[in-house]
Design an enzyme around this catalytic site. Structure first.
Site, PDB file in Angstrom:
ATOM      1  N   HIS A 192     -73.040 -15.426  50.525  1.00 46.01           N
ATOM      2  CA  HIS A 192     -72.718 -16.070  51.807  1.00 46.01           C
ATOM      3  C   HIS A 192     -73.556 -15.565  52.977  1.00 46.01           C
ATOM      4  CE1 HIS A 192     -68.503 -17.463  50.573  1.00 46.01           C
ATOM      5  NE2 HIS A 192     -69.335 -18.472  50.621  1.00 46.01           N
ATOM      6  N   ASP A 451     -74.004 -22.201  40.948  1.00 40.60           N
ATOM      7  CA  ASP A 451     -72.973 -21.961  39.941  1.00 40.60           C
ATOM      8  C   ASP A 451     -73.428 -22.376  38.548  1.00 40.60           C
ATOM      9  OD1 ASP A 451     -70.709 -20.659  41.086  1.00 40.60           O
ATOM     10  OD2 ASP A 451     -70.387 -22.440  42.304  1.00 40.60           O
TER      11      ASP A 451
HETATM   12  C1  PEP Z   1     -73.709 -24.390  43.929  1.00 42.14           C
HETATM   13  O1  PEP Z   1     -72.894 -23.814  43.218  1.00 42.14           O
HETATM   14  O2  PEP Z   1     -74.903 -24.578  43.613  1.00 42.14           O
HETATM   15  C2  PEP Z   1     -73.290 -24.906  45.255  1.00 42.14           C
HETATM   16  C3  PEP Z   1     -74.088 -25.662  45.972  1.00 42.14           C
HETATM   17  O3  PEP Z   1     -72.081 -24.512  45.719  1.00 42.14           O
HETATM   18  P1  PEP Z   1     -71.796 -23.053  46.352  1.00 42.14           P
HETATM   19  O4  PEP Z   1     -73.109 -22.348  46.517  1.00 42.14           O
HETATM   20  O5  PEP Z   1     -71.103 -23.289  47.635  1.00 42.14           O
HETATM   21  O6  PEP Z   1     -70.926 -22.436  45.300  1.00 42.14           O
HETATM   22 MG    MG Z   2     -70.813 -23.827  43.696  1.00 42.49          MG
END
Ligand code: PEP
Ligand code: MG
Length: 563
Positions: A192, A451
């Protein structure tokens, strides 16, 4: 000149003077005096004054964060102020002072007890302990006259901030006009804090490791977030080479050299990021992470607040698509006021759509009401809604049924509404393997490679120790992407990508070749990706993708791309 390598996080370069940020480092307490020698009244006044000063610092930090990153991220500081005024905690500290403890010892001891109490609670409450530490350190730094927290938002122009790691709230405080760059010992580009640094356009290199510790305060540094390196004492040529090539905004839509249109959109997490995304020429929003609207506050945003945010996003991009993702909490995104379960493997637990269809159905329905109302507002036909962490066909069916039922409720209440395009994130191997069935039921799929990579490779996206696995260029991940795009090809669904991979211009040709229609990324990389799209020839890109898909190792893929 010495070069340290790390992971380029914000692909910009900056030069400045190193300054280590070591929260809590200079807060060593003096020896504890004899209680009878302590003037309790004087200590109570010192404590009161320290609270006032800490409160002023917290409010200033809050205002800066609200202006630079957004109200939602700034709300963490409201929680800090509440701790500062917590009657039980303040009462305990005053009692300890009354019993002969100097103010700093009383603050230290009573906060330690409160922190221990929170740490003993389940996962989400335990995270409040970090907020308590933050508030304690602010108070101690005032009482001990130490330079520790308070000044992150007020660093001199040309500072390169060095830290073990930064939290999202640390990062949200930084002034992008003053901070020339960030380098951290640990951390990855999909954490984050890294995502916030990118949204502030601060050059950043994360995960530099132990060698960074050898850099002294005041050293002349180049942070090259493009190449993923820190150069100590860079020579003039190195500086010029790193600084010279930032792409300027391309306001119009782009197509490949042979005319295939590719939508290049932005990922945002707050209203404050909308205007900068438009300025950088984004063709709409490909991912609005709505969970950032829920983090760092005491209660969920209301239906009306969510409606306002979504209609603001639609107004910022009146002719474009705005893809809003429903609440994606769980995993590393903990929300203290939601009673999320404490789990051994949170990334494999109650996350995303799983919570929305079950224990947090109420939040899901409120969010859908706001979204369906926004879809009927001016420009609302550009709205698209997607569901996070899908792994079963039943989930999209249940989510679509929830949309229908909310639409029926709104109709019964006589409230204006419309049903937007619906889509799913492809973030799990299960979703990639079921992409055909999902595409048949939905208007679009958006591949979340952050992910998807962690689940395909079984490599925690936050764990530096498995960083070599967490690379979307592993053939297994590329094949999951290819499978998704190919599965949707026989349907009407369009396929985009909103993971961090989409924002790397060195991968644009490969992604176009893999057949993606839309690429969505941190706004800072939009101009460079648009420029790159224009140079790509679709047929050559397809050949490149086929060659990459035939590779068996990540090294082979990298070699192919470098050739
Ligand atoms: C991802 O998982 O690629 C995505 C865009 O969601 P986040 O990074 O918010 O988990
Ligand atoms: Mg994600």
């Amino acid at each position: 000149m010495r070069t340290l390598s790390g992971v380029g996080s914000t692909p910009l370069a900056g030069v400045g003077a190193a300054r280590w940020y070591r929260p809590g480092a200079d807060l060593t307490l003096p020896d504890r005096p004899d209680p009878t020698a302590v003037d309790a009244d004087a200590e109570l006044s010192r404590f009161a004054a320290a609270r006032d000063e800490a409160r002023a610092e917290i409010r200033a930090a809050r205002d800066r964060a609200a202006e630079r990153v957004g109200e939602e991220e700034a709300a963490v500081f409201d929680a800090h102020e509440q701790f500062l005024d917590d009657p039980e905690l303040v009462g305990d500290i005053e009692d300890a002072i009354g019993e002969g403890a100097p103010a700093e010892h009383a603050v230290h001891d009573r906060f330690a007890a409160a922190i221990e109490q929170f740490e003993g609670l389940d996962g989400q409450m335990a995270e409040r302990a970090d907020d308590l530490r933050d508030v304690r350190d602010r108070l101690l730094s005032v009482l001990l006259d130490a330079d520790s927290l308070g000044d992150l938002g007020d660093l001199p122009v040309g500072t390169v901030l060095l830290a073990e790691r930064l939290t999202p709230s640390d990062t949200a405080e930084l002034d992008p006009d003053a901070v020339a760059g960030i380098a951290t010992v640990t951390g990855g580009r999909t954490a984050h804090a890294a995502i916030i640094a990118r949204s502030l356009s601060i050059p950043a290199v994360v995960g530099v490791g132990e060698p960074l510790r050898e850099v002294s305060d005041g050293a002349d540094l180049l942070v090259d977030g493009e190449a993923g390196r820190i150069v100590v004492d860079p020579d003039a040529e190195t500086r010029a080479a790193a600084a010279g090539d930032a792409a300027s905004a391309v306001p119009e839509r782009v197509a490949t050299a042979d005319g295939r249109p590719i939508e290049v959109a932005a990922n945002v997490g707050s209203e404050a990021e909308l205007a900068p995304a438009a300025d950088r020429g984004a063709d709409g929003i490909g991912l609005f992470r709505t969970e950032f609207l829920f983090l760092d506050r005491e209660a969920p945003p209301t239906e009306d607040e969510q409606y306002e945010t979504v209609t603001d996003a639609l107004s910022a991009f009146p002719d474009d698509r705005v893809v809003v993702r429903t609440l994606d909490v769980g995993g590393d995104k903990r929300v203290p006021y939601l009673d999320l379960p404490s789990e051994t493997n949170p990334f494999l637990g109650r996350r995303g759509i799983r919570l929305s269809l079950d224990e947090h159905r109420d939040l899901f329905e409120t969010q859908l009401r706001a979204l369906l109302r926004a879809a009927a507002s001016e420009g609302g036909d550009g709205l698209a809604v997607m569901f996070p962490l899908v792994s079963r066909v039943e989930e999209v069916e249940a989510a679509a049924a929830a949309v229908e039922s909310v639409a029926a409720d709104l109709a019964a209440e006589g409230v204006d509404h419309a049903v937007p395009e619906l889509g799913a994130m492809i973030e799990t191997p299960a979703a990639a393997l079921l992409a055909d069935a999902l595409a048949e039921r939905l208007d679009f799929l958006s591949i979340g490679t952050n992910d998807l990579t962690q689940y395909v490779m079984a490599a925690d996206r936050e764990n530096d120790g498995v960083a070599a696995y967490g690379d979307p260029l592993h053939p297994a991940v590329l094949r999951a992407i290819d499978r998704t795009v190919s599965a949707a090809a026989g349907t009407d669904a369009w396929v985009g990508m909103c993971g961090e991979m989409a924002g790397d211009p060195t991968l644009t040709e490969l992604l176009v070749g893999l057949g993606l229609d839309e690429l969505s990324m941190s706004a800072v990389t939009v101009p460079a990706v648009k420029e790159r799209v224009r140079e790509v020839d679709s047929a050559e890109a397809r050949d490149l993708a086929d060659e990459a898909l035939a590779c068996e190792t990540r090294a082979e893929v990298r070699e192919l791309l470098n050739a």
